[in-house]
Write a protein that holds these residues in place. Structure first.
Motif, short mmCIF file in Angstrom:
data_model
loop_
_atom_site.label_atom_id
_atom_site.label_comp_id
_atom_site.label_asym_id
_atom_site.label_seq_id
_atom_site.Cartn_x
_atom_site.Cartn_y
_atom_site.Cartn_z
N LYS A 1 0.92 -1.24 0.17
CA LYS A 1 -0.08 0.03 -0.04
C LYS A 1 0.86 1.12 -0.04
O LYS A 1 0.34 2.32 -0.47
CB LYS A 1 -0.90 0.16 1.24
N ASN B 1 1.25 4.28 10.05
CA ASN B 1 -0.35 4.58 9.99
C ASN B 1 -1.15 4.00 8.82
O ASN B 1 -2.30 3.84 8.98
CB ASN B 1 -0.62 5.95 10.19
N PRO C 1 -2.04 -2.23 9.59
CA PRO C 1 -2.60 -2.62 10.82
C PRO C 1 -1.43 -2.77 12.15
O PRO C 1 -0.47 -2.80 11.47
CB PRO C 1 -3.21 -3.79 10.41
N ASN D 1 -5.87 6.55 2.64
CA ASN D 1 -5.76 5.19 3.06
C ASN D 1 -5.17 5.11 4.33
O ASN D 1 -5.15 3.98 4.84
CB ASN D 1 -4.57 4.78 1.92
N ARG D 2 -4.94 6.10 5.26
CA ARG D 2 -4.47 5.86 6.72
C ARG D 2 -5.57 5.01 7.29
O ARG D 2 -6.75 5.40 7.23
CB ARG D 2 -4.19 7.24 7.24
N LEU D 3 -5.00 4.23 8.28
CA LEU D 3 -5.94 3.49 9.10
C LEU D 3 -6.17 4.11 10.53
O LEU D 3 -6.92 3.60 11.18
CB LEU D 3 -5.34 2.05 9.39
N ARG D 4 -5.13 5.21 10.88
CA ARG D 4 -5.37 5.66 12.35
C ARG D 4 -4.64 7.09 12.01
O ARG D 4 -4.17 7.32 11.09
CB ARG D 4 -4.84 4.95 13.13
#
Length: 390
Positions: free
Chosen positions: A206, A320, A323, A387-390
């Motif tokens: 990613k 970030n 996961p 696309n950041r997860l946090r």
């Protein structure tokens, strides 16, 4: 507020200082040593030093996998011990070929140790202060970068004997190993991989856009840092001042880390990265344009200040995007991008300097920074925010 400087974080911080000190004390010395001791040309120097970057690059994806899949302290100590013991190879190397073999082998444990050590540092940070902690962790790199090259070059010019420096690097690395052996880490559930082998298990696919940006900046840093001392000696008459270059660069790095800590804590990751990239770009352009002491030393402070903003921001961006279970892979991907650019920069810089001169090499480095900055501004910022997860 959650405590940032807990005992485990302090230990991995100091151990990282020792690891980078032992590495950086040799970085500006080796081109001089290879040229004077083995009569190596600039392109041969580039080939010898490239071997280190190649093996570090090859081991990074597996390092992230091992750090995510096995006890991190075990992986860390194994890699750190191998990194430390290989400094003995420089001491006994009596030929250019043997030196090349040792240098090439040394890249693998260095690559693994830096992934493991930084991942452990991220683990022991409270999540609310992770970006800030990554920034402070980088100061251990910065202070060692400031002190080590100056000490190494001073000893070399004073004694004309690199053996003292090789022994000092060996001792420093083992001090870091013993400090890490005292870590007390909580047990964590290991990641179980049941899916077929795929690239994504070893590389954070990613993050491809971010990899390109980091590789461009690493290319430029490799050209400048690798050929800095020999360029200063051959063209500017600077015989001992290259140590001051690293002191000024690291001063800029530390100042920017301290200034940017609050904004990182407030989540202004993209803003920090943008500011750092633009400031570093100005520094590389200055270094390429002014072939005198003003350009030489002025660029050091500016590049350092820019990198101090850029590095923690970019590393946080990589973290970030992944996961929590793939934190090691994200960290290794960040370092892979740096290794890739460094390796290409060392090789290319040596060839260009040998056939076209240092000015051409430094202008190519500046052009790569321009490309990296444009890529970040036009692509990376949007990609991260989406696309950041946090």
């Amino acid at each position: 507020m959650d405590k940032l400087w807990n005992s485990n974080y302090v230990k991995v911080w100091i151990a990282n200082f020792m690891l980078n000190f032992s590495f950086m004390i040799l970085t500006p010395l080796l081109p001089l040593y290879l040229s004077e001791h083995f009569d190596a040309s600039k392109d041969v120097i580039g080939i010898v030093l490239f071997g280190y970057s190649l093996t570090a690059l090859l081991i990074r994806p597996f390092s992230g996998y091992f750090v995510d899949s096995f006890p991190r302290k075990t992986v860390l100590l194994t890699a750190y011990f191998a990194f430390a013991i290989l400094f003995g190879g420089y001491i006994v190397a009596g030929s250019l070929l043997f030196f090349f073999i040792v240098r090439t082998l040394h890249g693998a444990p260095m690559g693994a140790a830096t992934v493991a050590n930084s991942t452990v540092a991220i683990d022991v940070l409270p999540s609310s202060r992770r970006a800030e902690g990554i920034g402070y962790y980088g100061i251990s790199n910065n202070t060692s970068t400031a002190i080590a090259p100056a000490i190494g070059l001073y000893i070399y010019h004073l004694t004309d004997n690199a053996q003292y420096i090789f022994f000092l690097a060996l001792a420093t690395a083992f001090i870091g190993f013993f400090i890490n052996s005292t870590l007390s880490l909580a047990k964590r559930e290991q990641v179980q991989h049941h899916q077929p082998v795929s690239l994504d298990r070893f590389f954070l696919t990613k993050a491809w856009p971010e990899v390109i940006t980091m590789a461009c900046f690493a290319f430029a840093f490799a050209v400048v840092s690798t050929y800095l001392a020999i360029y200063g000696k051959d063209e500017l008459g600077i015989t001992t001042g290259s140590g001051l270059f690293f002191v000024l660069m690291s001063t800029g790095l530390v100042l920017s880390r301290l200034i940017g800590a609050r904004s990182l804590r407030d989540g202004k990751i993209v803003e920090n990265g943008t500011h750092g990239i633009l400031i570093a770009l100005a520094g590389y352009l200055l270094f390429a344009a002014l072939h005198n002491k003003i350009g030489y030393f002025g660029a050091a402070l500016i590049i350092g200040f820019g990198n101090g903003h850029m590095f923690p921001a970019m590393q946080t961006i990589f973290i970030n995007l992944a996961p929590h279970s793939r934190r090691g892979t994200a960290n290794s991907t960040f370092l892979i991008s740096w290794d890739t650019g460094m390796g290409i920069g060392i090789m290319t810089g040596g060839v260009i300097a040998e056939h076209f001169g240092y000015a051409a090499a430094f202008w190519v480095a500046a052009a790569m920074v321009v490309a990296g900055a444009l890529h970040f501004l036009l692509s990376n910022r949007k990609h991260y925010l989406q696309n950041r997860l946090r």
